[in-house]
Write a protein that holds these residues in place. Structure first.
Motif, short mmCIF file in Angstrom:
data_model
loop_
_atom_site.label_atom_id
_atom_site.label_comp_id
_atom_site.label_asym_id
_atom_site.label_seq_id
_atom_site.Cartn_x
_atom_site.Cartn_y
_atom_site.Cartn_z
N VAL A 194 0.82 -1.21 0.00
CA VAL A 194 0.00 0.00 0.00
C VAL A 194 0.86 1.26 0.00
O VAL A 194 0.41 2.33 -0.38
CB VAL A 194 -0.95 -0.01 1.22
N TYR A 245 -0.95 -1.78 -4.59
CA TYR A 245 -1.85 -0.63 -4.66
C TYR A 245 -1.26 0.38 -5.64
O TYR A 245 -0.31 1.10 -5.34
CB TYR A 245 -2.03 0.00 -3.28
N SER A 257 -2.34 3.24 -9.03
CA SER A 257 -3.22 4.40 -9.18
C SER A 257 -3.70 4.50 -10.62
O SER A 257 -2.98 4.16 -11.56
CB SER A 257 -2.49 5.69 -8.79
N TRP A 294 -6.18 2.26 -8.30
CA TRP A 294 -7.27 2.93 -7.61
C TRP A 294 -7.50 4.35 -8.10
O TRP A 294 -6.57 5.06 -8.49
CB TRP A 294 -6.97 3.01 -6.11
N PHE A 318 -11.97 -4.22 -3.38
CA PHE A 318 -10.80 -5.02 -3.02
C PHE A 318 -11.17 -6.50 -3.01
O PHE A 318 -10.45 -7.34 -3.57
CB PHE A 318 -10.29 -4.58 -1.65
#
Length: 585
Positions: free
Chosen positions: A231, A277, A279, A318, A356
């Motif tokens: 993350v 994680y 983007s 994300w 998720f």
């Protein structure tokens, strides 16, 4: 036709083998072919021999084979007939040869059972070498340990709570550079432990290979590492041509270096999940985030690479999360409003964690969890047409309808017409108002009057991201191609107005003449290089004559005989005139 082709190929097949053996043929044939190729293979035993049928699609009668092919012993072989004991002996011998290095194992390609259809298609097309294996997706083992990098941050804490409460994880390692010194960590650990988890907080910079190796080595053998959730990350935004090496390093290190270390140091572990994680900036592209986009695009590629090696790997690109984190703490209301105007809304914690879970249940290396507002995207496409390529297939912008014979006077074309018809003071007023209106929209101000024309953009609240957005809006409204840093190169609305006026309405047309001549020079070179048919030649000629007629009408000086000569010129004379008069200096 297909039968004829197969027969020809089988004859060619037989002749090539007979030629290679001086007509002697073979002694033993292990066959897995069918049809014409079986007959061709039998002809390769002219001196007799053994024909072992390994396939099941074209089994022949042994008596018929013996009668038609003298000395040939035919047998259809079924492995199971050997019996379990004998087959076990063969396998034990093969294993021994593999262990001794005499034989090398065939390569193995694994496919998630959820992609079985693709796997069977792959095999049916004979695209594989070695073995193809279907694997059953693993769940997170309650007895194993899950490592969460950036685990003491906002998103890391959300993931940790979710792993414990929903996935039943009982052993967590939360790694971050500050470790136990991070804000709110003590409360997070107490909460997780009350839910039955054993939590270790490690002060570990995952981008430091030695620190990460030590953290992994400390995981107890009785609770081995079974999943990694990466993350961690930081942002340091800036327009691409203003980024410094320090800004690039600051962003890439916690994303890229840490991911590489995690990949290499866990390569031998049997992981159920390896989640990065990422983007959406690396997929869609976000103005002012060149370094951040590059770092996340690397994570997306790393997930694909791990999959190709048969390892767990998934990158989640994300969108913005509603809950404030260290990555988004600097965003104000105007920043969030600006993002919503792009058609991407913030995800609530519930939505993000639900996505998720959906991602873990999906066998894809890259997924883009976004909350899209299709209505806003549709409006945006209709207004300026500037949608990221990824979104263009999601909405259809209705074009503006015009009455037959009526020109479309919307957008940049309408602005240019208004400027052409206006005097100098009115031109300046129009552009000033345009700049203020667009700046107010970017800053989410209720009135354009709140944008002071002599106040620097930076003091008004503009940063790299909002500066690029204003540049895009002004470019769409005026048709002027501005540099990404135009807002800061011309630091006030008044200065930016003057810059736009230089392109849109040069004083008295004097500044337009050099640009016009430059364009004519380009046109000349294009005309010289063209090799067109008669139809196209006529179309171009008519257009040139129309433009010339319009120019003659516009010209203020008294006309002379040359104008009339041009109007009556032939095609050859017209192009000759262009060659003579528009020579590039």
């Amino acid at each position: 036709d297909e039968a004829h082709i197969a027969s020809s190929r089988s004859l060619e097949f037989r002749e090539r083998f007979l030629t290679a053996t001086d007509g002697r043929g073979m002694d033993v044939i292990l066959n897995a072919l069918s049809g014409e190729f079986v007959d061709a293979s039998l002809d390769l035993l002219p001196r007799g021999g053994r024909f072992i049928e390994m396939g099941r699609t074209d089994i022949r009668d042994p008596g018929t084979i013996a009668a038609d092919h003298e000395g040939v012993e035919y047998r259809a072989f079924d492995l199971i007939e050997a019996g379990a004991e004998r087959i076990g002996g063969w396998l034990a011998e093969v294993v021994g040869l593999l262990e001794g290095g005499v034989l090398e194992p065939l390569p193995v390609a694994s496919w998630d059972v959820r992609r079985a259809r693709e796997a069977f298609r792959h095999v049916s097309q004979a695209r594989h070498v070695g073995k193809v294996v279907l694997t059953v997706p693993r769940v997170l083992d309650a007895g194993g340990t899950v490592l969460v990098t950036g685990g003491t941050g906002t998103l890391g804490g959300l993931v940790a709570r979710h792993l414990v409460s929903v996935h039943g994880v009982r052993h967590l390692v939360l790694a971050s550079r500050r470790g136990s010194a991070a804000e709110g960590v003590a409360e997070l650990v107490v909460e997780l432990e009350k839910s039955g988890a054993v939590v270790t907080v490690a002060a570990c910079d995952a981008a430091d290979r030695d620190q990460l190796a030590a953290t992994l080595a400390a995981i107890p053998a009785e609770h081995p590492l079974t999943a990694v959730i990466h993350v961690a990350g930081v942002s340091d935004d800036g327009a691409l041509d203003t980024l410094t090496a320090e800004q690039v390093e600051r962003v890439l290190r916690p994303k890229v270096d840490a991911a590489v270390n995690l990949d290499e140091l866990t390569a031998g572990a049997d992981l159920a999940a390896f989640v990065l994680y990422s983007s959406a900036s690396g997929v869609v592209g976000t103005p002012g985030q060149g370094n951040y986009a590059a770092a996340n695009a690397f994570l997306d590629g790393l997930a694909e690479r791990r999959r190709a090696r048969g390892l767990a790997g998934q990158s989640l690109a994300w969108g913005l999360w509603e809950q404030e984190s260290t990555l988004t703490a600097h965003l104000g209301d105007s920043d969030r409003a600006r993002m919503e105007r792009t058609g991407v809304r913030a995800l609530t914690s519930e939505e993000g964690l639900g996505l998720f879970d959906a991602a873990l249940a999906t066998d894809e290396a890259l997924l883009v969890p976004l909350h899209l507002d299709l209505g806003t995207l549709r409006t945006r496409a209709a207004s300026d047409g500037e949608l990221p390529p990824l979104f263009r297939g999601l909405v259809r912008a209705a074009g503006r309808r015009t009455v037959a014979g009526e020109a479309d006077t919307s957008g940049a074309e309408a602005l240019r017409r208004r400027l052409d018809a206006a005097g100098e003071p009115e031109r300046r007023r129009l552009i000033v108002e345009l700049v203020r209106q667009q700046a107010a929209a970017v800053l989410a101000l209720p009135e354009a009057a709140q944008v002071e024309i002599e106040r620097p953009f930076r003091e008004a609240g503009f940063d790299s991201l909002t500066g690029v957005e204003l540049r895009n809006k002004l470019g769409a409204a005026t048709g002027v191609r501005l540099s990404p840093t135009a807002v800061f190169d011309h630091p006030t609305p008044a200065a930016l107005t003057e810059h736009l006026l230089e392109h849109l309405a040069p004083d008295g047309g004097a500044q337009a003449v050099p640009r016009l001549l430059t364009e004519l020079n380009r046109l000349e070179q294009t005309l010289k290089s063209l090799d067109v048919d008669a139809t196209a030649h006529t179309e171009v000629t008519l257009r040139l004559r129309t433009l010339l007629s319009q120019w003659d009408t516009k010209a203020a000086p008294a006309a002379d005989d040359s104008a009339e000569d041009l109007r009556s010129a032939t095609d050859e004379e017209l192009f000759g005139f262009l060659d003579d008069e528009l020579e590039t200096p």
